[in-house]
Enzyme design. Structure first.
Site, PDB file in Angstrom:
ATOM      1  N   TYR A 155       9.759  13.371  -2.367  1.00  0.00           N
ATOM      2  CA  TYR A 155       8.667  12.298  -3.173  1.00  0.00           C
ATOM      3  C   TYR A 155       8.600  12.213  -3.682  1.00  0.00           C
ATOM      4  O   TYR A 155       8.811  11.252  -4.908  1.00  0.00           O
ATOM      5  CB  TYR A 155       7.914  12.183  -1.589  1.00  0.00           C
ATOM      6  CG  TYR A 155       6.820  10.475  -2.034  1.00  0.00           C
ATOM      7  CD1 TYR A 155       5.325  11.378  -2.796  1.00  0.00           C
ATOM      8  CD2 TYR A 155       7.380   9.646  -1.749  1.00  0.00           C
ATOM      9  CE1 TYR A 155       4.601   9.678  -3.325  1.00  0.00           C
ATOM     10  CE2 TYR A 155       6.088   9.137  -2.337  1.00  0.00           C
ATOM     11  CZ  TYR A 155       4.923   8.969  -2.745  1.00  0.00           C
ATOM     12  OH  TYR A 155       3.865   7.992  -3.116  1.00  0.00           O
ATOM     13  N   PRO A 182      -1.480   5.762  -8.860  1.00  0.00           N
ATOM     14  CA  PRO A 182      -2.412   5.951  -8.072  1.00  0.00           C
ATOM     15  C   PRO A 182      -2.433   6.927  -8.072  1.00  0.00           C
ATOM     16  O   PRO A 182      -1.806   7.822  -6.955  1.00  0.00           O
ATOM     17  CB  PRO A 182      -2.103   4.674  -7.146  1.00  0.00           C
ATOM     18  CG  PRO A 182      -1.198   4.289  -7.336  1.00  0.00           C
ATOM     19  CD  PRO A 182      -0.057   4.971  -8.026  1.00  0.00           C
ATOM     20  N   CYS A 183      -3.940   7.259  -7.479  1.00  0.00           N
ATOM     21  CA  CYS A 183      -4.523   8.544  -6.706  1.00  0.00           C
ATOM     22  C   CYS A 183      -4.376   8.344  -5.355  1.00  0.00           C
ATOM     23  O   CYS A 183      -3.507   6.833  -5.025  1.00  0.00           O
ATOM     24  CB  CYS A 183      -6.062   8.432  -7.265  1.00  0.00           C
ATOM     25  SG  CYS A 183      -7.236   6.803  -6.859  1.00  0.00           S
ATOM     26  N   ASN A 184      -4.918   7.993  -4.290  1.00  0.00           N
ATOM     27  CA  ASN A 184      -4.666   8.520  -2.989  1.00  0.00           C
ATOM     28  C   ASN A 184      -5.222   7.213  -2.791  1.00  0.00           C
ATOM     29  O   ASN A 184      -6.443   6.096  -3.051  1.00  0.00           O
ATOM     30  CB  ASN A 184      -5.616   9.703  -1.942  1.00  0.00           C
ATOM     31  CG  ASN A 184      -4.595  10.269  -1.733  1.00  0.00           C
ATOM     32  OD1 ASN A 184      -4.256  11.008  -3.002  1.00  0.00           O
ATOM     33  ND2 ASN A 184      -4.559  10.962  -0.763  1.00  0.00           N
ATOM     34  N   HIS A 198      -1.689   9.030   6.428  1.00  0.00           N
ATOM     35  CA  HIS A 198      -2.387   9.007   5.118  1.00  0.00           C
ATOM     36  C   HIS A 198      -3.963  10.010   6.007  1.00  0.00           C
ATOM     37  O   HIS A 198      -4.388   9.382   7.345  1.00  0.00           O
ATOM     38  CB  HIS A 198      -2.530   8.594   4.193  1.00  0.00           C
ATOM     39  CG  HIS A 198      -1.978   8.515   3.090  1.00  0.00           C
ATOM     40  ND1 HIS A 198      -0.825   7.084   2.644  1.00  0.00           N
ATOM     41  CD2 HIS A 198      -1.008   8.910   2.177  1.00  0.00           C
ATOM     42  CE1 HIS A 198       0.526   7.363   2.456  1.00  0.00           C
ATOM     43  NE2 HIS A 198       0.490   8.778   1.545  1.00  0.00           N
TER      44      HIS A 198
END
Ligand code: NAP
Ligand code: GFB
Length: 340
Positions: A155, A182-184, A198
């Site tokens: 990824y 982006p972060c999570n 996630h």
């Protein structure tokens, strides 16, 4: 001279573009971020036209299907969200698929956007693609400074190549193809499937089941398992905040350099603290235990949002607990139609 009540096609298109009106194609429009965009757009007076597509509209790993989609929609702008996406455990077991499918999707979308003369493309990278061995906080200049964490190299390299492709299209054709990092992300319409999810949607789904199964056991006796040590650190952005920032970027972000979209460094939480926030949202009465037999993945990927703050100093992020509360509430009310 055209009579004043008629307008030539050319005049219409000139006015269309001069009016600043945009026709924005959102690939990956049926996912977590795509659905948040639909809500965020309705918060503003949308001058732009937005077209949301998913894989049923076109399989973007297929070049011809991608071209046909662009022929049909004729977008002026693209928010490119479509990707093979998943959490730590899904990535660990499928690095080759994550690499190939995302390379195919990204190449087809960017080439079609170029061929159709799109004025801007905003693609999504992720803070998990940065070098595993790095200094902190991570910033936008560090994308290619070393190998990513082994758990998600497929990824990560596919996403990093978006940045390389953006620069190549700009160098050769002057395209404004850019990216956000982006972060999570979490929120309503997430992917809750245990084998691919996630951490936050995974815990929301599992805690819901734990509470509602085994009714003969008192809730305060129940044990919720947090995978891993619970010690890894993450920055989490609410999908609605992410969507608001994307809408701003479509109109206002003009650089081809990536832009990190993340909460502040001090808002970083441990996985155990994230579990506690989910438990609070469910008013869960039982205990949390950590299963250290399961992988932790990256220990941290602390990213700086200094560049974003310099462009949008007054942006207000939703508080983590409020966002978790909204996400849990949405799941309880919509579980039957969710990706579980
Ligand atoms: P998501 O909920 O998994 O949605 C993925 C979207 O991509 C769906 O609309 C899906 O369509 C579409 N898609 C997947 N394969 C496709 C294909 N072959 N052809 C056409 N469409 C395809 O993902 P998300 O969480 O919204 O992520 C959006 C973007 O943000 C992605 O680029 C992701 O890499 C990035 N990102 C996500 C996170 C996170 O924590 N979620 C963090 C950082 C970056 P269907 O609905 O038809 O399957
Ligand atoms: O969101 P997540 O799966 O991925 O979080 P990453 C993994 C961390 O949460 C690990 C713990 O420390 C897990 O042990 N965890 C606890 C859980 N309970 C759960 C659970 O129920 N499900 C899951 N999935 N984890 C991903 C990258 O890294 O970040 C992707 O692999 C993507 O490529 C994503 O970019 C944003 O945050 O570790």
């Amino acid at each position: 001279m055209v009579p004043h009540h008629f307008m030539s096609i050319k005049q219409f298109f000139v006015l269309f573009f001069l009016s600043g009106m945009k026709k924005v194609l959102v690939t990956g429009g049926t996912g977590l971020v795509g659905n948040a965009l639909k809500i965020a757009i309705n918060e503003t007076s949308p001058e732009n036209e937005w077209v949301f597509v998913g894989s049923r509209d076109a399989d973007l790993t297929n070049e011809e299907a991608t071209k046909a989609l662009f022929d049909l929609v004729k977008p002026t702008h693209v928010v490119h969200l479509a990707a093979m996406v998943g959490g730590l455990f899904h990535n660990m077991n499928n690095n080759l698929d994550f690499l190939r499918k995302n390379l195919q999707i990204n190449d087809n979308v960017l080439q079609s956007a170029y061929e159709h003369g799109c004025l801007k493309v905003i693609s999504c990278l992720s803070t998990c693609i940065f070098p595993d061995k790095t200094t902190y906080p991570i910033d936008e200049t560090m994308v290619h400074n070393g190998p990513p964490h082994p758990s998600n190299y497929g990824y990560s390299y596919a996403k990093r190549l978006i940045d390389v492709q953006n620069r190549a299209y700009h160098e050769k054709y002057g395209c404004i193809f850019t990216s956000v990092i982006p972060c999570n992300i979490f929120g309503p319409h997430d992917n809750y499937k245990p084998e691919v999810s996630h951490v936050i949607p995974g815990m929301i789904n599992r805690m819901y089941k734990l509470i509602h199964e085994n009714a003969d056991i008192q809730e305060k006796e129940k044990m919720f398992v947090v995978y891993g040590s619970g010690k890894p650190l993450r920055q989490f952005i609410y999908s609605l905040d992410m969507a608001r920032l994307l809408i701003w970027a479509v109109d206002c972000y003009k650089s081809i350099d990536p832009l990190i979209l993340s909460v502040d460094e001090e808002n970083e939480v441990t996985i155990l603290e994230a579990a506690e926030a989910v438990a609070k949202a469910f008013d869960f009465k039982g205990k949390l235990i950590c299963d250290t037999s399961k992988a932790d993945g990256q220990y941290k990927k602390t990213a700086s949002n200094r560049k974003l703050r310099s462009l949008l100093p007054n942006f207000q992020f939703t508080s983590f607990q409020d966002a978790i509360n909204d996400s849990v509430k949405w799941f309880i009310e919509n579980m039957k139609n969710a990706r579980v």
